[in-house]
Design an enzyme around this catalytic site. Structure first.
Site, short mmCIF file in Angstrom:
data_model
loop_
_atom_site.label_atom_id
_atom_site.label_comp_id
_atom_site.label_asym_id
_atom_site.label_seq_id
_atom_site.Cartn_x
_atom_site.Cartn_y
_atom_site.Cartn_z
N GLN A 84 0.98 -1.01 -0.10
CA GLN A 84 0.04 0.09 0.18
C GLN A 84 0.82 1.35 -0.04
OE1 GLN A 84 -3.00 0.49 -0.59
NE2 GLN A 84 -4.13 -1.60 -0.51
N SER A 85 2.05 1.21 -0.56
CA SER A 85 2.85 2.31 -0.43
C SER A 85 2.54 3.44 -1.11
CB SER A 85 4.35 1.79 -1.26
OG SER A 85 5.07 2.97 -1.44
#
Ligand SMILES: *Cc1c(COP(=O)(O)O)cnc(C)c1O
Length: 349
Positions: A84-85
């Site tokens: 989920q960067s």
């Protein structure tokens, strides 16, 4: 001060940069919350940097990093992060804007479902990024990261064999070039306060890979500012964190050909607000998300800004920040995590 701001700007101008975002970002006084807390709180809206609707602090770094990639004649840009960067997603937007191929090497901390991607992973798919998702397999984050880097090396070697030119951006864009974006950001906010005839006492922000912090401290040195930079760790600090960030800040000053050095006492890093770990929601963070949404209509994210905000609120409640102080909270973005997996979001309402 204005002279030093002008001088800092002319130093930054010598470094190649591409225009990606919308700057300066808004600086917003939180009237209702300030009254409630007895401290004057300003929000620096880097959640609105662009280039998509889902901006964040990485765009500032990418303006310098993408210019460097162009200088190196790259046609492909690769980077690393969690599944989920925010950094990976923003890098993909920047690549598309520049006409470069985005390649993301992601560590899957929570067990993502690639057939039903959520949050940033969904955006990465829409953006057409090449995604390599590496599961934890019971290893530590560090061991998985070694595996990710090994696989990245193989993929990049094969691309280069085909004649592609690949440019590497470290996790979080945290190198000296990327940090210049936050030297510039510090200069931006210093000028905004100067023009309003106000002086801020504290600057709060979430610190992860440390590039943001390094740039802010280098900017503070450059201007000789006395503001206290209060950094709330989000759980990826670990041993030698301060030393690493100090080195980054000094390297950023080197790029600007300045002699100033940063010192240990410039850093105030608080590691007691991330709860159980990176990407694990904290109760206090969830409370902070609700508080800001319900007083000001603004969304924080559970992984970074909510934890940093909860740290600032705790410092206000404990009197570490004196009543009547003026505080900047740097909103670094990330609210796409509100649409990520439940493990990351937690008990939110
Ligand atoms: C990456 C990120 C940070 C931390 O910035 P670093 O430069 O990695 O320390 C803070 N907030 C959000 C929303 C981020 O995506």
């Amino acid at each position: 001060m204005m002279n030093r701001i002008k001088e800092a700007r002319s130093l930054l101008k010598k470094i190649p940069k591409v225009k990606l975002g919308f700057f300066p970002t808004p600086l917003q006084r939180l009237d209702r919350l300030s009254e409630e807390m007895g401290v004057e709180i300003y929000l620096k809206r880097d959640d609105l940097t662009g280039i998509s609707q889902f901006g964040g602090n990485k765009i500032r770094k990418l303006e310098y990093l993408m210019a460097d990639a162009v200088k190196e004649n790259a046609d492909t840009v690769y980077t690393y992060g969690a599944s989920q960067s925010n950094h990976a997603m923003q890098t993909a937007t920047a690549c598309n804007r520049m006409g470069l191929h985005p390649l993301l090497f992601l560590t899957d901390i929570i067990g993502s479902d690639l057939s039903h991607p959520e949050g940033n992973l969904l955006l990465d798919r829409i953006l057409g990024a090449e995604i390599h998702l590496e599961p934890l397999l019971g290893d530590s984050l560090k061991d998985t990261s070694i595996r990710v880097h090994r696989k990245a090396k193989e993929r990049i070697a094969s691309l280069e064999k085909e004649g592609r030119r690949c440019y590497e951006i470290p996790m979080g864009g945290a190198n000296a070039i990327g940090s210049l974006g936050f030297v510039e950001a510090f200069v931006e906010v210093a000028e905004e306060f100067l023009l309003r005839g106000l002086k801020a006492d504290y600057l709060y922000h979430a610190t992860g890979t440390g590039g943001t912090l390094a740039g802010l401290i280098a900017g503070k040195k450059l201007l000789g500012s006395e503001i206290r930079i209060m950094s709330i760790g989000v759980g990826i600090g670990g041993d030698g964190y301060k030393e690493k960030v100090m080195k980054l800040a000094d390297e950023a000053l080197d790029l600007l050909e300045r002699e100033e050095r940063v010192h240990e006492e410039d850093f105030e890093v608080f590691e007691d607000y991330y709860g159980k770990g990176y990407e694990v929601p904290s109760e206090e963070g969830s409370k902070a998300i609700r508080l800001l949404a319900r007083t000001e209509g603004i969304f924080l994210d559970p992984v970074y800004t909510a934890k940093a905000f909860s740290g600032m609120l705790d410092h206000i409640e404990k009197g570490i920040i004196e009543k009547g102080s003026r505080v900047i909270f740097w909103h670094t973005g990330g609210a796409t995590a509100l649409f990520a997996e439940r493990e990351i979001l937690g008990d939110i309402y």
